[in-house]
Design an enzyme around this catalytic site. Structure first.
Site, PDB file in Angstrom:
ATOM      1  N   GLU A 226      -1.174  -3.618  -4.280  1.00 27.98           N
ATOM      2  CA  GLU A 226      -0.516  -4.376  -3.143  1.00 27.98           C
ATOM      3  C   GLU A 226      -1.385  -5.139  -1.789  1.00 27.98           C
ATOM      4  OE1 GLU A 226       1.579  -0.763  -1.654  1.00 27.98           O
ATOM      5  OE2 GLU A 226       3.456  -0.720  -3.386  1.00 27.98           O
TER       6      GLU A 226
ATOM      7  N   GLU B 209       5.105   0.161  -9.823  1.00 28.39           N
ATOM      8  CA  GLU B 209       5.925   1.087  -8.600  1.00 28.39           C
ATOM      9  C   GLU B 209       7.042   1.095  -8.998  1.00 28.39           C
ATOM     10  OE1 GLU B 209       3.340   2.168  -5.183  1.00 28.39           O
ATOM     11  OE2 GLU B 209       1.595   1.747  -6.369  1.00 28.39           O
TER      12      GLU B 209
HETATM   13  O1  AHR Z   1       3.442   5.552  -4.949  1.00 30.37           O
HETATM   14  C1  AHR Z   1       3.053   5.935  -3.544  1.00 30.37           C
HETATM   15  C2  AHR Z   1       2.622   4.596  -2.544  1.00 30.37           C
HETATM   16  O2  AHR Z   1       3.668   3.719  -2.642  1.00 30.37           O
HETATM   17  C3  AHR Z   1       1.220   3.290  -3.851  1.00 30.37           C
HETATM   18  O3  AHR Z   1      -0.113   4.672  -3.299  1.00 30.37           O
HETATM   19  C4  AHR Z   1       1.252   2.441  -2.781  1.00 30.37           C
HETATM   20  O4  AHR Z   1       1.251   1.762  -3.691  1.00 30.37           O
HETATM   21  C5  AHR Z   1       3.198   2.260  -2.887  1.00 30.37           C
HETATM   22  O5  AHR Z   1       3.103   2.149  -1.260  1.00 30.37           O
END
Ligand code: AHR
Length: 504
Positions: free
Chosen positions: A174, A293
């Site tokens: 990110e 994610e």
């Molecule tokens: O999964 C929780 C968080 O969400 C992670 O650390 C990040 O990559 C995202 O913003």
């Protein structure tokens, strides 16, 4: 009223073979995911490594295929060297991602050992926040080089004679997000990803690399970010990442169901941007998508959910308690991922345990399945083979966010090795049952039903607890094989899985 819907599929009309790495998950040094989740020395079920046996057993039952590590936001300030070697010499440090204290008692070699026990593939990430190509190449040499060099011999000295042979690597996390330790502009990130990717592939040309896409579709730089980053590191990377968290802030189930559609838009848009970069070069190379994610996450999102004062060690963070509607939305997202099998080649449900996880534990106590566990376990168990292109006829409902939404969301996977076809079907009507007919052409007459299950509850807000896993699959008794397909009734607000066997 009873809704009517039909699916026609043909064995010869295939979207793509399903890459089983779409059924992955994520373990971050965050909250109680590592400490108190997968690792808890002293727990009654812990093994000689300190791995919780109950969590390991549930991980195997969940059936996930690949696990991303060590973050997440944690990654962007992580020094990998802190997590290897004798445990009593590992430094204790502040983690600026979650304002906690990291003891480093769990690191790369513990994670690899856990992966081997859990029978999952590791997916690693290199820190491109505070660090860069130099640390990344050393880390890769430590993990994958056979021996005879400083870092590979260090691994051996740490007790790991054989290389870890980690194939899938993420270039940062990110990096567009201002919350990230050392966030970057697309220009800065594109260059560091290019140079890091270049040297990493020099160290080990067999690896695959994922560049960071936008941290969510709503980012102001979305799409422009993907274009510039890929335009810079197109030759070095194989994947672009997507992160997608679905929310029900307005407590409106129709809008929540519509969030599933936004994942489909997201996937198609990122693929289009990647292909635009390829077109500019007149390149046949196709950058694939890593949805590394994704989940439902909005309830455990207050400032105290994400940050506890006083730099605690492994405090409870993001401990989302999932209910039945969350399980339906997770099932819908899995269908979308499978229907985009031509582009989505990896996916990581974030995260595995306690932190927005399908598995929940008490420190020192029980472990159990949250509601979202079940659609994932259904897909990992039964999603093998080729994703078929479906012709779906269904009624629709209206949403504010995305207009008309089909009540029925479905996918079908044909497994050429067994002759089985798995049909996953979500009825998004909260009021009406649905009479579904499925016609599977090209597999001959005389299909038989191997199994038919449903996940249904009258209360969308029903949760699972350690004493009562109220949300769990039961048999769908309505399913009947008929000619070249089946007929079944899908209850309102239900997730359904049918397995049919072709007459061989
Ligand atoms: O999964 C929780 C968080 O969400 C992670 O650390 C990040 O990559 C995202 O913003």
């Amino acid at each position: 009223m009873t809704l009517k819907a039909s699916i026609i599929a043909d064995r010869d009309f295939v979207i793509a073979p399903l890459d089983r790495r779409v059924f992955g998950t994520f373990v971050e040094h965050m909250g109680r995911c590592v400490y108190g989740g997968i690792y808890e020395p002293g727990h009654p079920t812990a093994d000689e490594h300190g791995f919780r046996g109950d969590v390991l057993a549930l991980t195997k039952e969940l059936g996930v295929t690949i696990v991303r590590y060590p973050g997440g936001n944690f990654l962007s300030g992580y020094d990998w060297e802190d997590g290897v070697g004798p445990k009593d010499q590992r430094p204790v440090k502040l983690d600026l991602a979650w304002f906690t204290t990291e003891t480093n008692q769990f690191g790369t070699n513990e994670f690899i050992t856990w992966c081997r026990k859990a029978e999952v593939e590791p997916m690693f990430a290199v820190n491109l926040g505070t660090r860069g190509p130099d640390e990344a190449r050393h880390f890769l040499e430590y993990c994958n080089h056979p021996g005879g060099t400083y870092y590979s011999d260090l691994r051996k000295a740490h007790g790991f004679e054989q290389p870890h042979d980690i194939k899938f690597w993420c270039l940062g996390n990110e990096m567009d997000g201002p919350w990230q330790t050392c966030a970057k502009t697309a220009t800065e990130y594109g260059r560091i990803a290019q140079e890091t990717g270049k040297v990493m592939k020099w160290v080990d040309p067999t690896i695959e690399l994922a560049a960071c896409g936008s941290s969510q579709r709503a980012m102001p730089t979305y799409a422009a970010w993907e274009y510039e980053v890929l335009d810079t590191c197109f030759d070095q990377v194989d994947y672009i990442s997507l992160h997608h968290y679905m929310r029900n802030d307005s407590n409106d189930i129709k809008e929540f169901f519509a969030e599933i559609e936004s994942l489909d838009y997201f996937i198609k848009e990122v693929a289009a941007v990647a292909d635009a970069v390829a077109a500019k070069r007149r390149s046949k190379k196709r950058i694939m998508l890593s949805l590394d994610e994704w989940n439902v996450w909005y309830k455990a999102h207050t400032p105290t959910d994400v940050k506890k004062p006083g730099w605690p060690e492994a405090p409870p963070l993001l401990e989302e308690i999932y209910n039945f509607e969350d399980a339906l939305v997770v099932g819908g997202a899995l269908i979308v991922m499978m229907n985009n099998a031509d582009r989505v080649k990896a996916g990581c449900l974030a995260q595995l345990v306690n932190v927005i996880g399908p598995i929940f534990t008490e420190t020192g106590g029980a472990a159990w399945r949250q509601t979202i566990f079940h659609p994932i376990a259904d897909c990992t168990r039964l999603g093998h083979g080729e994703v078929l292109r479906l012709k779906v006829n269904t009624t629709i409902f209206e949403s504010k966010a995305h207009g008309d939404i089909p009540h029925l969301l479905a996918t079908a996977i044909y497994n050429p090795e067994t002759g089985d076809v798995s049909v996953f079907a979500l009825n998004r009507s909260t009021e009406d049952a649905m009479e579904l007919s499925v016609d599977l052409r090209g597999l001959g007459e005389g299909l038989s039903i191997v199994s038919a299950t449903e996940l249904h509850h009258a209360d969308l807000k029903q949760i699972n607890t350690k004493d009562d896993e109220a949300i769990r699959p039961t048999q769908n008794k309505s399913a009947l094989a008929e000619g070249t397909g089946l007929k079944a009734t899908l209850k309102p607000q239900s997730w359904n899985v049918f397995v049919l066997k072709a007459a061989m």
